[in-house]
Scaffold this motif. Sequence first.
Motif, PDB file in Angstrom:
ATOM      1  N   ALA A 218       0.832  -0.948   0.576  1.00 60.95           N
ATOM      2  CA  ALA A 218       0.017   0.227  -0.431  1.00 60.95           C
ATOM      3  C   ALA A 218       1.334   1.264   0.383  1.00 60.95           C
ATOM      4  O   ALA A 218       0.555   2.651  -0.950  1.00 60.95           O
ATOM      5  CB  ALA A 218      -1.002   0.507   0.632  1.00 60.95           C
ATOM      6  N   ASN A 219       1.991   1.198   0.593  1.00 58.98           N
ATOM      7  CA  ASN A 219       2.302   2.532   1.117  1.00 58.98           C
ATOM      8  C   ASN A 219       4.414   2.765   0.374  1.00 58.98           C
ATOM      9  O   ASN A 219       4.405   3.676   0.159  1.00 58.98           O
ATOM     10  CB  ASN A 219       2.935   2.356   2.399  1.00 58.98           C
ATOM     11  N   ASP A 229      -1.489   4.648  -4.825  1.00 64.34           N
ATOM     12  CA  ASP A 229      -2.645   3.979  -5.568  1.00 64.34           C
ATOM     13  C   ASP A 229      -2.903   2.822  -5.613  1.00 64.34           C
ATOM     14  O   ASP A 229      -3.710   1.937  -6.460  1.00 64.34           O
ATOM     15  CB  ASP A 229      -3.301   4.632  -7.054  1.00 64.34           C
ATOM     16  N   THR A 230      -2.298   1.280  -4.847  1.00 66.92           N
ATOM     17  CA  THR A 230      -2.642   0.245  -4.474  1.00 66.92           C
ATOM     18  C   THR A 230      -2.478   0.379  -3.244  1.00 66.92           C
ATOM     19  O   THR A 230      -2.442   0.697  -2.460  1.00 66.92           O
ATOM     20  CB  THR A 230      -0.587  -0.332  -4.249  1.00 66.92           C
ATOM     21  N   TYR A 231      -3.125  -1.172  -3.004  1.00 66.38           N
ATOM     22  CA  TYR A 231      -3.670  -1.778  -1.677  1.00 66.38           C
ATOM     23  C   TYR A 231      -3.283  -3.086  -1.379  1.00 66.38           C
ATOM     24  O   TYR A 231      -2.510  -3.373  -2.078  1.00 66.38           O
ATOM     25  CB  TYR A 231      -5.547  -1.863  -1.482  1.00 66.38           C
ATOM     26  N   TYR A 284      -7.789  -1.356   7.605  1.00 66.38           N
ATOM     27  CA  TYR A 284      -8.845  -0.209   6.620  1.00 66.38           C
ATOM     28  C   TYR A 284      -8.332   1.136   7.258  1.00 66.38           C
ATOM     29  O   TYR A 284      -7.889   2.086   6.210  1.00 66.38           O
ATOM     30  CB  TYR A 284     -10.147  -0.494   7.088  1.00 66.38           C
ATOM     31  N   GLY A 287      -4.608   3.026   5.653  1.00 63.57           N
ATOM     32  CA  GLY A 287      -4.800   2.387   3.684  1.00 63.57           C
ATOM     33  C   GLY A 287      -5.016   1.625   3.214  1.00 63.57           C
ATOM     34  O   GLY A 287      -4.091   1.291   1.925  1.00 63.57           O
ATOM     35  N   LEU A 288      -4.680   0.471   4.282  1.00 60.76           N
ATOM     36  CA  LEU A 288      -4.668  -0.924   3.666  1.00 60.76           C
ATOM     37  C   LEU A 288      -5.676  -1.643   2.781  1.00 60.76           C
ATOM     38  O   LEU A 288      -4.716  -2.778   2.157  1.00 60.76           O
ATOM     39  CB  LEU A 288      -3.478  -2.278   4.582  1.00 60.76           C
ATOM     40  N   ILE A 289      -6.830  -1.937   2.393  1.00 60.50           N
ATOM     41  CA  ILE A 289      -7.422  -2.394   2.725  1.00 60.50           C
ATOM     42  C   ILE A 289      -8.306  -0.581   0.988  1.00 60.50           C
ATOM     43  O   ILE A 289      -8.569   0.061   0.945  1.00 60.50           O
ATOM     44  CB  ILE A 289      -8.458  -3.041   3.582  1.00 60.50           C
ATOM     45  N   ASP A 290      -8.589  -0.988  -0.143  1.00 66.35           N
ATOM     46  CA  ASP A 290      -9.573  -0.759  -1.442  1.00 66.35           C
ATOM     47  C   ASP A 290     -10.717   0.431  -0.541  1.00 66.35           C
ATOM     48  O   ASP A 290     -11.949  -0.904   0.361  1.00 66.35           O
ATOM     49  CB  ASP A 290     -10.050  -1.220  -1.930  1.00 66.35           C
ATOM     50  N   LYS A 309      -4.036  -3.086  -9.269  1.00 71.09           N
ATOM     51  CA  LYS A 309      -4.049  -2.557  -7.087  1.00 71.09           C
ATOM     52  C   LYS A 309      -4.178  -3.260  -6.531  1.00 71.09           C
ATOM     53  O   LYS A 309      -4.015  -2.045  -4.923  1.00 71.09           O
ATOM     54  CB  LYS A 309      -6.177  -1.413  -7.233  1.00 71.09           C
ATOM     55  N   ILE A 310      -4.185  -4.092  -6.703  1.00 70.06           N
ATOM     56  CA  ILE A 310      -4.216  -5.227  -5.376  1.00 70.06           C
ATOM     57  C   ILE A 310      -3.090  -6.475  -5.130  1.00 70.06           C
ATOM     58  O   ILE A 310      -3.145  -7.132  -6.496  1.00 70.06           O
ATOM     59  CB  ILE A 310      -5.323  -5.378  -4.892  1.00 70.06           C
TER      60      ILE A 310
END
Length: 553
Positions: A218-219, A229-231, A284, A287-290, A309-310
């Motif tokens: 995510a980071n 923009d990824t999770y 969540y 920011g680790l989950i859509d 994205k994931i």
Amino acid sequence: MRFGYRRGSVSIAAAAAVMLLAGCMETPGSRVARSEPPAAYAGTTGESIFPYNPPVELSTVGMTLPVQVYPQGDDMNNNAWTRHLRDNLGIIVQKWWETSPGQLEQKTNLMIASGNIPNFFIATPMQLVQLERADLIEELSHVYPRHASANVRSVIEEAGPEVLEAAKIEGKLMGIPFTGVAKESVPVLWIREDWRTQLNLPQPATMDEVITIAEAFANRDPDGNGLHDTYGLALDKSLSMAIGLLNGYHAYKGIWIEEPDGRLAYGSIRPEMKQALGKLRELYRSGLIDPDFGMKEGGKVYDSIGAGKIGMAYGSISANTLYTQTPDSRWFAYPAPSADSGKTRVQHGLNLHMGFWVVKKGTPHPEAVLRMADEFVKKFYLNTDDNVYRQFNYDIEQKMSIWHQAPVKLYKSYKNAEISAHLEPLLTGVKVPTFAEKSALTPEEREKLVLIQEYLTGRSADWSVIARNGLHGGGTVILDYVKNGQLLADRFYGLPTKTMVQKLASLTKLEEDVMKRIILGAPLDEFDSFAEDWKRLGGSDITAEVNSWAGSR
């Protein structure tokens, strides 16, 4: 449990989460030549039963598939399977109708209501009770132990003792379980390998390492586009994709588990669920989950995976959808890690596919259903001959699922995992597999071996088969679960209780709404209120009914 089988008997270890193809067919319009003489059929008591003479005529109904099943000139009553059963077993099968899987239960209900039923067909658990109460079906308590072959008994026994118990009403066996693939469909953790290696992340063995990977995905810009923009972890609005993570916290959504005192408790209201939801809430919030997961069905989540994205998802033994979405980025399979020193128990429901094979009362030779089931197991699972495969299982050239023509089927519990077990010694050795070694495989296994070897030698870029059936693939994960005793079955497998019929739908909606709300940021203590509301609104009565059922077993 030993994986593998000796020819001529099912040794257990297979099934199809998916209903994997295997088959064969004849030239359109021609008759099936007898590939073997009409051999004697031996029941478990050792008696030989030759093909019925005169033939037994049996009516049935069935369902269609959204794929081609019948070659030109064939239909539901004239095909490779009906001709084989007629010519070799003396069983003539006539279908009244076929319908889609989604319409089968409703159409069968109408048929039962009319009182006019065929000689054998699939009945749901509720329909089984209706048919027994109306005295429309045969008791099979003495038929099964006398006539079920070793092949059939092995498939049913591996499905779990619950499937036969579920077919009994007041101790009487009223149906033959149509065994399913629930055991092989338990959660497997899939991780996008290019992202993991690029960011120098560990192969996850603990829940802390899963979270470390999620944070990095995510980071730390794993796709290298310079955007945030990824999770880290896939999640869908029904939370079905969260089951593997919940199980890692020893939380079991939607199933009944056994307490230390022997009583059954509903997993969704146990304290472990509160802890697991708290962790999802934390992921969540970080920011680790859509952020849009609450509006996405599983298909939409996989679209996000396809869009890059994931990079991590709890899924099934198969990586087919992942390959379809990201063909240039291989994913690897891992067991669902535990959040503590205890092992993860991965949950599954009753290992049935749709229900039970029932026989109309007064039908001559009710054991014929077991004979047809035995023939399916031999042709679909145990056959090693390519010609038989093409004739009765799957025609590769025409992409035709011939196996679905079989009027009676049983699914093995670990079919795809068993393929992995059989291919492993051929993939770990340094020498090329011998002709004898390959001949001992089924045609489907030989096909998978070729596809894996083509990928390993660079002749193919399709990694989906090796991801499932290769070394350390999804099949290996399932085998490890079984070997380590990590499967956890729903302990309630009876019919819906009186209060379930009245209130379960509303209780289930309450559960999903509250769980999703907590993940999205509602106070965690809202779980305690939910557990009390669940009990007050009917859950306590359901719990009493479930334990009354359990006490009567």
